[in-house]
Design an enzyme around this catalytic site. Structure first.
Site, mmCIF file in Angstrom:
data_model
loop_
_atom_site.group_PDB
_atom_site.id
_atom_site.type_symbol
_atom_site.label_atom_id
_atom_site.label_comp_id
_atom_site.label_asym_id
_atom_site.label_seq_id
_atom_site.Cartn_x
_atom_site.Cartn_y
_atom_site.Cartn_z
ATOM 1 C CG HIS A 82 -1.735 1.270 1.314
ATOM 2 N ND1 HIS A 82 -2.871 1.432 0.562
ATOM 3 C CD2 HIS A 82 -1.574 2.411 2.010
ATOM 4 C CE1 HIS A 82 -3.385 2.629 0.816
ATOM 5 N NE2 HIS A 82 -2.617 3.248 1.690
ATOM 6 C CG ASP A 161 -11.983 4.451 7.042
ATOM 7 O OD1 ASP A 161 -11.403 5.263 7.781
ATOM 8 O OD2 ASP A 161 -11.820 4.415 5.810
ATOM 9 N NE ARG A 168 -9.998 11.269 10.600
ATOM 10 C CZ ARG A 168 -9.208 10.531 9.830
ATOM 11 N NH1 ARG A 168 -9.615 9.369 9.353
ATOM 12 N NH2 ARG A 168 -7.990 10.934 9.544
ATOM 13 C CB SER A 183 -8.391 5.879 8.334
ATOM 14 O OG SER A 183 -8.897 6.007 7.032
ATOM 15 C CE LYS A 187 -9.183 3.519 4.053
ATOM 16 N NZ LYS A 187 -9.540 4.920 3.882
HETATM 17 N N1 URA Z 1 -6.234 8.242 3.776
HETATM 18 C C1 URA Z 1 -7.111 7.442 4.411
HETATM 19 O O1 URA Z 1 -7.532 6.425 3.866
HETATM 20 N N2 URA Z 1 -7.512 7.767 5.654
HETATM 21 C C2 URA Z 1 -7.090 8.863 6.282
HETATM 22 O O2 URA Z 1 -7.497 9.086 7.396
HETATM 23 C C3 URA Z 1 -6.188 9.697 5.604
HETATM 24 C C4 URA Z 1 -5.774 9.367 4.362
#
Ligand code: URA
Ligand code: CA
Length: 434
Positions: A82, A161, A168, A183, A187
């Site tokens: 990632h 999320d 946020r 976050s 994923k």
């Molecule tokens: N990318 C994400 O997936 N989450 C965040 O909180 C910030 C950047």
């Protein structure tokens, strides 16, 4: 349990328990706790932070809020990579074929891009015929047989999320290491990988512009991964200037093909070997990073990685001959050079501005629903540290419109030329394993 008690506990700087974290994540996902209370809690987290244990618990709660991909029918250790995102980052296209050519199973779930250039899916779709609509069984069989397949994101992954990230965004709480790390990791973990290699970028084109922040984020993500039982490592890499020379979808596919043939840009190749060798070690296809790197270097030189790429394209309906004849990729109507206004040494190519310019040409999406033009983008002719003579091209615009004056202006403001020699920036700042 009451949400007000949880908000006050965090406001006062205390550590939340698993039950408390599960309670607010679950309650918010189901719509039982309103935005204003979660906003207050997020702001408390922003100021009071979270312990390593709380971050891992928050991540797990978000993973459990939705579907989780089960890759257990795939043999071997599934390693995912990632990147925190950058400009002209073609590594995924290269790493898939490269590490799977050594037997590492790569079961990639990929998305479309927002901003700069397209995502891996967009780039792959510049290969005629290539499709990512596979059934679950087809996907698993392809990975078992060929060691590599790419599928579109599907299902209801980490809804908690999704909801919290949107909240946020409008409550001034994006910029918290604890929240960003949970976050991103939620994923990755929900997507089913056994082990994860993170490429955390730093510099103008990165989410974390300062090295210190990038390191802190990398430590936080590695800690979460290892806490929840997925072996995780991070590499910190430069994104002050774009990676490689190509920015734009088909242009990046062409660059990936060259790299898989062993003729890629130095920085892109080096980053792929750095990330790839860690993936190979985590997948237990080599004992040491050095051994893995040696094997990867061999497969770039002997054609195995390139052959794997062609096999992969064909296995998902793509025209594999594109790899041998890149003229079959979408091409723009015009190629317009951007000449240097003076002689000297390139001292700066500000990545985020170059990314913005590529987006303005149509290579990226301004909003989620924008159409992108796979043919267009920017080919750098120079990188930081290179010498340039007045009127020599700094870069070439690949464009389907001749109305590019404002893009050119933006590009001139992105590139600095100094009279003194300049050193190329450091590419790899370090690796973080705990
Ligand atoms: N990318 C994400 O997936 N989450 C965040 O909180 C910030 C950047
Ligand atoms: Ca590139």
């Amino acid at each position: 349990m009451r949400i007000t008690d949880i908000i006050e506990k965090k406001r006062d700087g205390n550590e939340l328990t698993k039950d408390e974290i599960d309670f607010f994540v679950d309650g918010y996902t189901k719509g039982e706790i309103p935005d204003y209370q979660i906003s207050a809690l997020l702001m408390a987290i922003y100021f009071q932070d979270m312990t390593a244990k709380e971050r891992a618990l928050l991540t797990s709660a978000m993973v459990e809020s939705g579907d989780q991909i089960d890759l257990s029918a795939i043999e071997g250790i599934k390693v995912d990579k990632h990147s925190t995102g950058g400009v002209g980052d073609t590594t995924t296209l290269i790493l898939g074929p490269l590490v799977s050519s050594l037997g590492v199973p790569v079961a990639k779930m990929s998305g479309r891009g927002l901003g700069h250039t397209g995502g891996t899916l967009d780039k792959l779709e510049s290969v005629p015929g290539f499709h990512i609509e596979l059934s679950n069984d087809e996907f698993i069989n392809l990975v078992n047989n060929n060691k590599l397949a790419v599928i579109g994101q599907s299902g209801n992954l980490t809804p908690a999320d999704k909801k919290m990230y949107s909240l946020r965004d409008v409550t001034g709480t994006v910029n918290s290491i604890a929240l960003i790390a949970s976050s991103i990791m939620s994923k990755k973990i929900a997507s089913g990988a056994d082990a994860i290699v993170l490429d955390v970028k730093t510099g103008a084109g990165a989410f974390m512009k300062k090295l210190h922040d990038a390191e802190e984020l990398a430590h936080a993500m590695v800690s979460i991964g290892n806490h929840v039982g997925r072996k995780t490592m991070a590499v910190i890499s430069d994104m002050s200037q774009p990676l490689g020379y190509a920015i734009g979808n088909a242009l990046e596919v062409k660059e990936a093909i060259k790299t898989l043939q062993g003729n890629g840009p130095k920085d892109l190749t080096e980053l792929c070997l750095t990330l790839g060798s860690r993936m190979v070690v985590l997948a237990k296809q080599a004992e040491t990073i050095e051994e893995a790197r040696e094997k990867l270097t061999q497969n770039l030189a002997n054609g195995q990685a390139f052959a794997q790429f062609k096999k992969f394209l064909a296995s998902q309906g793509g025209d594999g001959s594109v790899a041998d004849n890149t003229d079959l990729l979408p091409r723009s109507k015009w190629q317009i050079d951007l000449p240097a206004k003076k002689s000297g040494y390139v001292s700066e190519i500000i990545a985020d501005r170059i990314g913005k310019a590529a987006m303005l040409l149509g290579a990226g999406r301004a909003t989620k629903d924008s159409e992108i033009d796979l043919a267009v983008g920017i080919m750098l002719q120079k990188k930081v540290g290179d010498q340039v003579k007045q009127d020599e091209p700094l870069l070439t615009l690949h464009t389907n419109t001749q109305d590019v004056e404002s893009v050119k202006e933006l590009l001139y403001s992105s590139i600095a030329i100094s009279e003194q020699p300049v050193k190329a920036p450091t590419l790899i700042y370090g690796t973080i394993e705990d």
